[in-house]
Design an enzyme around this catalytic site. Structure first.
Site, PDB file in Angstrom:
ATOM      1  N   GLY A 122       0.421   2.644  -1.171  1.00 42.54           N
ATOM      2  CA  GLY A 122       1.475   2.783  -2.153  1.00 42.54           C
ATOM      3  C   GLY A 122       1.034   2.218  -3.493  1.00 42.54           C
ATOM      4  N   TYR A 127      -7.459  -1.674 -10.990  1.00 49.13           N
ATOM      5  CA  TYR A 127      -8.903  -1.865 -11.104  1.00 49.13           C
ATOM      6  C   TYR A 127      -9.348  -2.939 -10.129  1.00 49.13           C
ATOM      7  CZ  TYR A 127     -13.251  -3.904 -12.916  1.00 49.13           C
ATOM      8  OH  TYR A 127     -14.512  -4.419 -13.030  1.00 49.13           O
ATOM      9  N   HIS A 128     -10.499  -2.742  -9.489  1.00 47.64           N
ATOM     10  CA  HIS A 128     -11.147  -3.773  -8.682  1.00 47.64           C
ATOM     11  C   HIS A 128     -12.535  -4.004  -9.252  1.00 47.64           C
ATOM     12  CE1 HIS A 128      -7.969  -3.483  -5.793  1.00 47.64           C
ATOM     13  NE2 HIS A 128      -8.307  -2.270  -5.385  1.00 47.64           N
ATOM     14  N   CYS A 222      -0.901  -0.504 -12.632  1.00 47.06           N
ATOM     15  CA  CYS A 222       0.279  -0.383 -11.764  1.00 47.06           C
ATOM     16  C   CYS A 222       1.384   0.456 -12.402  1.00 47.06           C
ATOM     17  CB  CYS A 222       0.813  -1.763 -11.376  1.00 47.06           C
ATOM     18  SG  CYS A 222      -0.411  -2.780 -10.524  1.00 47.06           S
TER      19      CYS A 222
END
Length: 276
Positions: A122, A127-128, A222
């Site tokens: 969901g 960003y990672h 988000c």
């Protein structure tokens, strides 16, 4: 154009051949960073510690799905289904939730700055990257509470406790939104996105510890336009990245164990943190 690669769906910025269809675990996984702990309550939790390593997103994603499949098989045969916790960092990557809008990408997909993946979790785009601790609990909610809202609030509680106990940072939830913010409400410190299938939850939490925040400027994190993204390092103004990561990792394990009532005693807890 969206390319299909087995069970994965990815954008054209990533060649389909980059995604492995094998059942192997991440190449960085060794027996030295795995420990299975049976707590005082009799439940088992399997810890995979890769918090010092950069694991390719596609490998970690495939790994999670393999573990979920194994847990479902255990449940179908009425066997014990333990929880699993993976902590790692990723190479720079953007990920989108199942229903995430491409309007939240501030770049041309033909010239994406990093790999981009659409996943089944969901939430919107995030960003990672290095300096961000990603916690993937693969949790059998039958062992806890079969309530997705409870689970999301519990994950938020873990992060709120970590920020308070380890860094004296006052953080909170924001009504109507998922995640954890600096108490002023204008800096998001942790993003949460999960998938629950037959009461097995996976994906998880990304905590910005020493993360480079610049890549967030290329997206609407988000999908929230009126709030910024922050990190523990940016709030504290400290330069010792290694110490910040270690402190955050140890606190994550401790607070996760307490919030999810794993009943891990001090000896077992110490064995996790002392494992190299």
């Amino acid at each position: 154009m969206v390319l299909q690669a087995g069970a994965f769906s990815c954008f054209s910025s990533i060649p389909s051949g980059r995604i492995s269809s094998s059942n192997r675990q991440p190449s960085s996984l060794t027996t030295s960073n795995f420990i299975s702990i049976r707590g005082r309550n009799g439940r088992t939790c399997e810890f995979h510690d890769l918090h010092k390593e950069l694991v390719p997103y596609a490998e970690a994603w495939k790994w999670q799905k393999d573990i979920v499949a194994e847990k479902k098989a255990l449940i179908e045969t009425n066997q014990d289904c333990p929880d699993t916790l993976i902590v790692l960092q990723h190479h720079p990557v953007y990920t989108l939730g199942m229903g995430s809008s491409l309007e939240h990408l501030n770049f041309d997909m033909d010239d994406a700055p990093f790999d981009v993946y659409r996943t089944e979790r969901g939430g919107e785009v995030t960003y990672h990257g290095p300096g961000q601790l990603v916690m993937y609990p693969i949790v059998n909610l039958r062992n806890h509470k079969m309530d997705i809202h409870w689970y999301l609030r519990a994950l938020e509680e873990v992060i709120i406790r970590v920020l308070s106990s380890a860094f004296s940072i006052e953080a909170s939830r924001v009504d109507g939104l998922t995640g954890v913010w600096f108490v002023s409400g204008d800096q998001k410190l942790a993003a949460i996105g999960v998938k629950v299938s037959r009461w097995i939850a996976y994906h998880g939490v990304a905590l910005n510890v020493t993360t480079d925040l610049a890549p967030f400027e290329s997206i609407v994190p988000c999908g929230i336009k009126d709030r910024r993204v922050g990190s523990i390092k940016s709030l504290l103004g400290l330069d010792d990245d290694t110490q910040l990561i270690e402190t955050a990792y140890k606190s994550l394990i401790k607070e996760f164990s307490e919030v999810f009532d794993l009943g891990i005693d001090q000896i077992a807890y110490s064995s996790i943190l002392d494992k190299d």
